[in-house]
Each structure stands twice: as structure tokens, then as C-alpha cells.
Design a protein around this motif. Structure first.
Motif, PDB file in Angstrom:
ATOM      1  N   PRO A   2       0.942  -1.424  -0.091  1.00 34.51           N
ATOM      2  CA  PRO A   2      -0.217  -0.266  -0.182  1.00 34.51           C
ATOM      3  C   PRO A   2       0.414   1.073  -0.089  1.00 34.51           C
ATOM      4  N   ARG A   3       0.221   2.414  -0.171  1.00 35.31           N
ATOM      5  CA  ARG A   3       0.847   3.782  -0.022  1.00 35.31           C
ATOM      6  C   ARG A   3       0.517   4.455   1.128  1.00 35.31           C
ATOM      7  N   LYS A   4       1.972   5.160   0.935  1.00 35.01           N
ATOM      8  CA  LYS A   4       2.532   5.827   2.310  1.00 35.01           C
ATOM      9  C   LYS A   4       1.156   6.309   2.642  1.00 35.01           C
ATOM     10  N   TYR A  49      -2.510   7.669  11.506  1.00 29.72           N
ATOM     11  CA  TYR A  49      -1.984   8.869  11.117  1.00 29.72           C
ATOM     12  C   TYR A  49      -4.009   9.533  11.166  1.00 29.72           C
ATOM     13  N   ARG A  50      -3.005  11.078  10.635  1.00 27.46           N
ATOM     14  CA  ARG A  50      -4.489  12.103  10.836  1.00 27.46           C
ATOM     15  C   ARG A  50      -5.722  10.883  10.115  1.00 27.46           C
ATOM     16  N   LEU A  51      -6.560  11.003  11.379  1.00 27.05           N
ATOM     17  CA  LEU A  51      -8.360  11.076  10.706  1.00 27.05           C
ATOM     18  C   LEU A  51      -8.924  12.183  10.836  1.00 27.05           C
ATOM     19  N   TYR A  52     -10.169  12.339   9.677  1.00 30.16           N
ATOM     20  CA  TYR A  52     -10.831  13.873   9.150  1.00 30.16           C
ATOM     21  C   TYR A  52     -11.611  13.182   8.603  1.00 30.16           C
ATOM     22  N   ILE A  53     -13.123  13.494   9.415  1.00 34.54           N
ATOM     23  CA  ILE A  53     -14.160  13.526   8.327  1.00 34.54           C
ATOM     24  C   ILE A  53     -14.502  14.708   7.728  1.00 34.54           C
ATOM     25  N   LEU A  54     -15.290  14.116   6.609  1.00 34.48           N
ATOM     26  CA  LEU A  54     -15.102  14.571   5.331  1.00 34.48           C
ATOM     27  C   LEU A  54     -16.809  14.421   5.158  1.00 34.48           C
ATOM     28  N   SER A  55     -17.778  15.304   5.424  1.00 34.00           N
ATOM     29  CA  SER A  55     -19.096  14.745   5.655  1.00 34.00           C
ATOM     30  C   SER A  55     -20.204  15.988   4.250  1.00 34.00           C
ATOM     31  N   LEU A 105      -2.689  15.816  -1.584  1.00 31.85           N
ATOM     32  CA  LEU A 105      -3.263  14.660  -2.494  1.00 31.85           C
ATOM     33  C   LEU A 105      -2.699  13.388  -2.343  1.00 31.85           C
ATOM     34  N   GLU A 106      -1.152  13.424  -2.605  1.00 31.85           N
ATOM     35  CA  GLU A 106      -1.242  11.514  -2.560  1.00 31.85           C
ATOM     36  C   GLU A 106      -1.080  11.515  -1.407  1.00 31.85           C
ATOM     37  N   ASP A 107      -1.143  11.961  -0.402  1.00 35.48           N
ATOM     38  CA  ASP A 107      -1.097  11.466   0.803  1.00 35.48           C
ATOM     39  C   ASP A 107      -1.914  11.313   1.653  1.00 35.48           C
ATOM     40  N   SER A 108      -3.280  10.948   1.419  1.00 37.57           N
ATOM     41  CA  SER A 108      -4.305  11.608   1.361  1.00 37.57           C
ATOM     42  C   SER A 108      -5.339  10.101   0.559  1.00 37.57           C
ATOM     43  N   ASN A 114     -20.557   5.223  -0.181  1.00 41.49           N
ATOM     44  CA  ASN A 114     -21.155   5.735  -0.925  1.00 41.49           C
ATOM     45  C   ASN A 114     -20.781   6.109  -1.823  1.00 41.49           C
ATOM     46  N   TRP A 115     -20.696   5.203  -2.881  1.00 42.84           N
ATOM     47  CA  TRP A 115     -19.977   5.275  -4.406  1.00 42.84           C
ATOM     48  C   TRP A 115     -20.015   5.553  -4.970  1.00 42.84           C
ATOM     49  N   GLU A 116     -20.988   6.462  -5.304  1.00 41.25           N
ATOM     50  CA  GLU A 116     -21.072   8.073  -6.239  1.00 41.25           C
ATOM     51  C   GLU A 116     -20.360   9.026  -4.925  1.00 41.25           C
ATOM     52  N   LYS A 117     -20.638   8.953  -3.997  1.00 40.26           N
ATOM     53  CA  LYS A 117     -20.170  10.676  -2.961  1.00 40.26           C
ATOM     54  C   LYS A 117     -19.000  10.451  -2.756  1.00 40.26           C
ATOM     55  N   ASP A 118     -18.669   9.355  -2.740  1.00 40.27           N
ATOM     56  CA  ASP A 118     -17.297   9.344  -1.165  1.00 40.27           C
ATOM     57  C   ASP A 118     -16.323   8.455  -2.880  1.00 40.27           C
ATOM     58  N   VAL A 119     -16.514   7.799  -3.224  1.00 43.91           N
ATOM     59  CA  VAL A 119     -15.137   7.207  -3.809  1.00 43.91           C
ATOM     60  C   VAL A 119     -14.988   7.556  -5.014  1.00 43.91           C
ATOM     61  N   GLU A 120     -16.187   8.025  -6.417  1.00 42.57           N
ATOM     62  CA  GLU A 120     -15.939   8.744  -7.892  1.00 42.57           C
ATOM     63  C   GLU A 120     -15.501   9.976  -7.036  1.00 42.57           C
ATOM     64  N   GLY A 121     -16.653  10.900  -6.130  1.00 41.24           N
ATOM     65  CA  GLY A 121     -16.051  12.041  -6.134  1.00 41.24           C
ATOM     66  C   GLY A 121     -14.175  12.563  -5.761  1.00 41.24           C
ATOM     67  N   ALA A 122     -13.934  10.952  -4.307  1.00 40.80           N
ATOM     68  CA  ALA A 122     -12.100  11.370  -4.594  1.00 40.80           C
ATOM     69  C   ALA A 122     -11.159  10.793  -5.551  1.00 40.80           C
ATOM     70  N   ALA A 123     -12.272   9.604  -6.125  1.00 44.58           N
ATOM     71  CA  ALA A 123     -11.264   9.452  -7.691  1.00 44.58           C
ATOM     72  C   ALA A 123     -11.389  10.655  -9.026  1.00 44.58           C
ATOM     73  N   GLY A 124     -12.279  11.642  -8.705  1.00 45.01           N
ATOM     74  CA  GLY A 124     -12.351  12.318  -9.819  1.00 45.01           C
ATOM     75  C   GLY A 124     -12.185  13.431  -9.401  1.00 45.01           C
ATOM     76  N   VAL A 125     -11.028  13.788  -8.312  1.00 47.79           N
ATOM     77  CA  VAL A 125      -9.682  15.088  -7.903  1.00 47.79           C
ATOM     78  C   VAL A 125      -8.176  14.187  -8.385  1.00 47.79           C
ATOM     79  N   GLY A 126      -8.219  12.467  -8.137  1.00 46.20           N
ATOM     80  CA  GLY A 126      -7.655  12.182  -8.157  1.00 46.20           C
ATOM     81  C   GLY A 126      -6.206  11.464  -6.490  1.00 46.20           C
ATOM     82  N   MET A 127      -7.368  11.416  -5.747  1.00 41.30           N
ATOM     83  CA  MET A 127      -7.390  10.858  -4.078  1.00 41.30           C
ATOM     84  C   MET A 127      -7.713  10.041  -4.871  1.00 41.30           C
ATOM     85  N   ASP A 128      -6.527   9.133  -4.196  1.00 37.18           N
ATOM     86  CA  ASP A 128      -7.198   7.187  -3.422  1.00 37.18           C
ATOM     87  C   ASP A 128      -8.679   7.002  -2.780  1.00 37.18           C
TER      88      ASP A 128
END
Length: 158
Positions: A2-4, A49-55, A105-108, A114-128
Motif C-alpha cells: 500500500p501507498r504511504k 494516521y491523521r483522521l478527518y471527517i469529510l461529510s 492529495l498524494e498522501d490522502s 457511498n459509491w458516487e459521493k465518496d469513491v467517484e468524488g475522490a477519484a475525480g480529484v485524483g485521491m485514492d
């Protein structure tokens, strides 16, 4: 291997816990339904890790939910869509979260159910992303960075 990662962004509702009452004063006394192994996983991850809520939603309601669920001790900061008026999956909320937490971005990593809101949203900005599949959703338009069925799996992935 896994990436760091340094920064983990979690969706709140239905990723960490759920509430029968989602708004207003009712949250303060609502029954909390935690996802399996949430405390065990967060205890492990918060030491590494540093944990955050994004909601999405209003700050007042989300903060009440976090406090009611007893999860505040794990998270450094809560970022909600109300902060900038743009909800997930739109790119500005992800960029704002990175800026507000001084994360890169590269270490987040975004973790959500939620596939659309969480996964597609993050992927859309280049976040894993981690797709936490709570409902047996099998067909996805693309392969997320990670796929889990239990939060405990994060302890072995990261």
C-alpha cells in the motif's frame, strides 16, 4: 504494498455509524448504530494516521452526531459541505478538505460507503479511495483503490 498515507478522510453516516434521526435536536438523544469494528479500527488508525471527517450536511448536525457517537476523540477536524456550500461528490469540497487540513492529495485517502459521493468524488480529484461496501454492491464502473466489507480490514490494508 500500500501507498504511504498520512491523512484518512472518513465519511460519517453509514460508514462509521448511523442514526434513526438524522437532523435537528433529535440527534442529541438518538440511538447510535455503530458499524462493526468501528472503535477497534479507529483506535488502531488514529495512532498511525491523521483522521478527518469529510461529510455532507450541516456542521451543527454532523458535530452532534460525532459527539453522540463518541467518535470525536479519533478525529482532528470535521469538514462538512456547509463550510463551502458544495457537497460531495463535487471537486471543490475535496480540495477544500485538503486545504483546510493542510493535507496533500498524494498522501490522502477517502473512506466511504457511498459509491458516487465518496469513491467517484475522490477519484475525480485524483485521491485514492476505499469503498466500504456495506450492502453487497458488486458491480462498479471502475476498480476503487481499495474495496472492503468490514472496517477492520483497514487495519491490514494500511
Amino acid at each position: 504494498m500500500p501507498r504511504k498515507y498520512k491523512n484518512l478522510f472518513f465519511d460519517l453516516d453509514d460508514t462509521l455509524c448511523s442514526f434513526p434521526v438524522h437532523t435537528g435536536e433529535g440527534v442529541s438523544s438518538a440511538t447510535v448504530v455503530w458499524m462493526p469494528h468501528v472503535h477497534e479500527a479507529l483506535e488502531y488508525l488514529s495512532g498511525r494516521y491523521r483522521l478527518y471527517i469529510l461529510s455532507n450536511g450541516s456542521r451543527e448536525v454532523q458535530v452532534r452526531k460525532i459527539q453522540r457517537a463518541g467518535l470525536a476523540k479519533y478525529f482532528r477536524q470535521t469538514i462538512v459541505s456547509e463550510d463551502i456550500g458544495v457537497p460531495k461528490p463535487h471537486a471543490p469540497i475535496f480540495h477544500f478538505a485538503l486545504s483546510a487540513t493542510q493535507s496533500h492529495l498524494e498522501d490522502s485517502l477517502m473512506i466511504g460507503d457511498n459509491w458516487e459521493k465518496d469513491v467517484e468524488g475522490a477519484a475525480g480529484v485524483g485521491m485514492d479511495q476505499v469503498f466500504y461496501d456495506t450492502e453487497g454492491f458488486v458491480q462498479t464502473p471502475f476498480c476503487p483503490t481499495y474495496y472492503i466489507r468490514d472496517l477492520k480490514e483497514l487495519m491490514h490494508l494500511l
